[in-house]
Design a protein around this motif. Structure first.
Motif: not given
Length: 334
Positions: A278, A282, A285, A315-316, A318
């Motif tokens: 990611v 991105p 994602r 990851i959600t 960022g």
């Protein structure tokens, strides 16, 4: 066209030699194919500092001679007896020593030479040669460099890999390197595989076609899928290469697939590697987060279940960094 056919034939011959090397190693162990846990890499520097440079010695002080024996060899020593002690200089080994007496100096010199002897014997063993290797790694041919990836001295395998990297445009190493990654039998395979994965961080230097790239991805995926251990952090490295150096449409799907692999160290590697996917792509994602959440739903290992959940959350959101990976109880033992 003829040059290309010759190049491929030579490359395939190197791959065959690696297979033969693996067969020989297994035979020497009576068929045992268990991996040996390697130690850490210890960078090697030679020659060590010349102890005589700390004292006001002159060339005329080196008037005596002596010798010491080690591993069946005799080494000549120039000596200097001074008010500061007895100094010795062994030019064949680029080594100096100092002691209060001649005997103490020679004893210290012999002890100081052991790291060099161990390294030289390890190189010879990896090359299938007798005695100690007294040349330079840089002078070796391509096949010998490939053999040194399996050296028990990890600094030797590191140096060999750096030389392979320098020659990547001169020789087609890919078939032999893939043989190393596909190896499931040589006792010292993990350190060798780590070196190959490190080389594949610059995969364009070794891959000429998209088919080559696909082969690299498939071989790394298979390594992760069936990993029995993470010695030398090789399986972790495999996830980093797929996620950070072959991301997007190439490495990302392979890591998502590896979330279902039979190896729990493989699943751990895949969870970590997807964070880096990611970072570089991105747009993936959403797909990565869904895959991690699905992984957490079915994961049987409590540590990996939590790891997948927290990685999906990082990851959600960022996050610039991710949750530390879990260490399994069996990995805590020496």
């Amino acid at each position: 066209m003829e040059t290309e056919r010759t190049d491929e034939a030579t490359a395939e011959q190197a791959a065959q030699e690696i297979r033969a090397l693996i067969d020989a190693a297994v035979a020497r162990r009576g068929g045992d194919t268990a991996a040996v846990k390697p130690g850490h890499r210890v960078p090697f520097a030679w020659p060590p500092e010349a102890v005589s440079h700390r004292y006001p010695l002159h060339s005329s002080d080196w008037r005596g001679t002596a010798e010491f024996r080690a591993h069946g060899e005799t080494f000549p020593v120039q000596t200097a007896t001074t008010p500061y002690g007895v100094f010795g200089r062994c030019e064949p080994l680029w080594l100096e020593a100092k002691g209060d007496t001649l005997e103490a100096m020679l004893r210290r010199m012999k002890e100081s030479a052991e790291p060099l002897f161990r390294r030289q014997r390890a190189i010879s063993e990896a090359l299938g040669a007798e005695g100690r290797f007294t040349g330079s790694i840089r002078s070796l041919d391509n096949l010998s460099l490939l053999k040194l990836l399996y050296c028990t001295d990890r600094d030797v395998s590191h140096e060999a890999s750096k030389e392979i990297e320098l020659r990547a445009s001169q020789f087609r190493f890919l078939p032999a390197l893939l043989e190393v990654l596909a190896d499931r039998r040589h006792p010292h395979r993990r350190a060798a595989q780590w070196c190959v994965l490190d080389l594949f961080e610059d995969f364009p230097s070794f891959c000429r076609t998209s088919e080559d790239e696909a082969q690299v991805v498939a071989t790394i995926r298979d390594l992760i899928w069936s990993a029995e251990d993470d010695y030398a952090r090789t399986i972790y490295k495999a996830g980093v290469v797929l996620g950070g150096h072959l991301p997007g449409e190439i490495g990302g799907p392979a890591l998502i697939e590896c979330l279902r692999c039979v190896s729990k160290v493989g699943r751990r590697s895949a969870i970590h590697g997807l964070f880096h996917v990611v970072e570089w792509d991105p747009e993936l994602r959403g797909a990565v987060v869904r895959a991690l959440e699905e992984c957490a739903d079915v994961e049987s290992d409590p540590q990996l279940k939590e790891y997948a959940q927290l990685m999906a959350s990082d990851i959600t959101q960022g996050a610039y960094d991710h949750i530390p990976e879990p260490v399994f109880p069996e990995e805590l033992s020496p």
